[in-house]
Design an enzyme around this catalytic site. Structure first.
Site, PDB file in Angstrom:
ATOM      1  CB  CYS A 178      -0.933   0.017   1.212  1.00 54.58           C
ATOM      2  SG  CYS A 178      -2.185  -1.268   1.170  1.00 54.58           S
ATOM      3  CG  HIS A 206      -6.378   2.203   0.539  1.00 52.81           C
ATOM      4  ND1 HIS A 206      -5.200   2.555  -0.094  1.00 52.81           N
ATOM      5  CD2 HIS A 206      -6.017   1.322   1.512  1.00 52.81           C
ATOM      6  CE1 HIS A 206      -4.190   1.919   0.478  1.00 52.81           C
ATOM      7  NE2 HIS A 206      -4.660   1.154   1.443  1.00 52.81           N
TER       8      HIS A 206
END
Length: 385
Positions: A94, A339
């Site tokens: 991420c 996200h």
């Protein structure tokens, strides 16, 4: 200002696609499609005169779940960039997008030129993955690669967020309140067209899909726990699964001084590791180290952009940093915007640029993001020009 700071690379432009919910508004776009749209826009950016093509040294993109190969190279060619410009794809889960920006800045220390750096993710078109058959074990489909060796602990991010919230005493009500505030801020910014200057429309889509109006604590309180029946993490106080891309234009300090204009000087960066069973806490040591290297404190920072993967995780990080949660993502964060894993760290950089370089939110900015496997990346910038 020290000589090292004065010679630091500068972000002179920053753009992103809208962020779409997986399977919906951007579902037909591959990772290369999304990244190429932003690269094309930045390469022809009037902000840098004729654009950065003549001095472009490299394209660096973060990506987690793409088709494999070198997405950065494919996207650069698809964007029509010169074939002599190389592309590099990085994977820090991420944190990949912010890691790519950090790497791009590192490439320009002591060097002259331009780097386009950021990240991209298309959860909608991510390929299915499977382990091949082994002896009597048939081929097995899997959702993700390991974040860490199983012996050290390799939890999915949701259960890890439940653990962090429980260990830090973060209540369900606190998480829902934080999530509701993120959506309210994003909706207010969207209505005021505060995202418009940073967004490159793709396929007729020109605004973020996920933010919800009127999402109250009461409405969020009706949702059931998502991962543990006794847990506090829900779909409402967690990020979504999303598609999107974000890229910044980095130039060396001398080029910025010659061209002029507003920008963000990259004055410090840091990457840190934490317990892989508690990956969301990677923000804490990375932010602390970056601030220490910049020679400033959190009290000096005007805009704080932390990736809001889970409300409980961010609240735990805030407690560890001594940071008031109200200061985080003043225009809404990933709980509202979404996200898109490999892009999210670069989205933070774009958000800092909009507030500090396009806007007048102050002088210093901090971006920080955690990653599966127990890592964190942080960057401190200073508005200049």
């Amino acid at each position: 200002m020290t000589a090292a700071v004065a010679d630091a690379p500068v972000i002179v432009a920053a753009r992103r696609t809208p962020i779409g919910t997986a399977g919906r508004s951007l579902a037909a776009c591959t990772a290369a499609d999304l990244a190429a749209a932003v690269l094309t826009d930045l390469a022809a950016d009037a902000r840098t005169g004729t654009g950065p093509r003549a001095s472009l040294r490299e394209v660096v993109l973060g990506n987690c779940m793409g088709p494999g190969g070198d997405v950065a190279r494919v996207a650069a060619l698809q964007a029509g960039l010169p074939i002599a410009v190389p592309g590099l794809t990085v994977d820090r889960q991420c944190a990949s997008g912010l890691a790519a920006v950090v790497l791009g800045a590192t490439m320009l220390r002591g060097e002259v030129g331009t780097v386009l750096a950021g990240g991209v993710e298309s959860a909608s078109t991510a390929p299915w993955r499977s382990w091949p058959p082994r002896g009597d074990v048939p081929a097995t489909r899997y959702e993700r690669a390991p974040f860490a060796p199983s012996g050290l602990g390799d939890p999915d991010m949701g259960p890890a967020a439940d653990l962090i919230a429980r260990e830090h005493g973060i209540t369900r009500a606190q998480q829902d309140e934080y999530a509701a505030r993120s959506h309210a801020r994003a909706m207010a910014t969207q209505r005021a067209e505060g995202f418009a200057a940073e967004i490159v429309p793709v396929g007729g889509v020109s605004c973020d899909q996920r933010p919800r109006d009127g999402l109250t604590v009461e409405r969020l309180g009706r949702l059931r726990p998502a991962f543990d029946p006794a847990g506090t993490v829900t779909a409402g106080n967690s990020c979504g699964i999303n598609d999107g891309a974000a890229v910044v234009t980095l130039v060396d300090a001398a080029t910025h001084r010659r061209q002029g204009g507003r920008g963000l000087r990259v004055i410090a960066t840091a990457t840190a590791g934490v317990d892989p069973r508690r990956p969301g806490l990677g923000i804490v040591p990375a932010a602390e180290q970056a601030l220490d290297r910049a020679g400033i404190s959190l009290g000096d920072v005007d805009v704080v952009e932390l990736n809001e993967a889970f409300a409980g995780q961010i609240l735990a990080c805030c407690a560890a940093l001594g940071l008031e949660p109200e200061r985080v993502c003043p225009q809404g964060g990933a709980l509202a915007l979404g996200h898109p894993w490999g892009a999210s760290g670069a989205v933070l950089a774009v958000r800092l640029f909009s507030q500090l370089a396009r806007g007048d939110a102050g002088r210093y900015g901090l971006a920080a993001i955690a990653a599966g496997g127990g890592q964190g990346v942080a960057m401190v910038v200073e508005a200049c020009g």
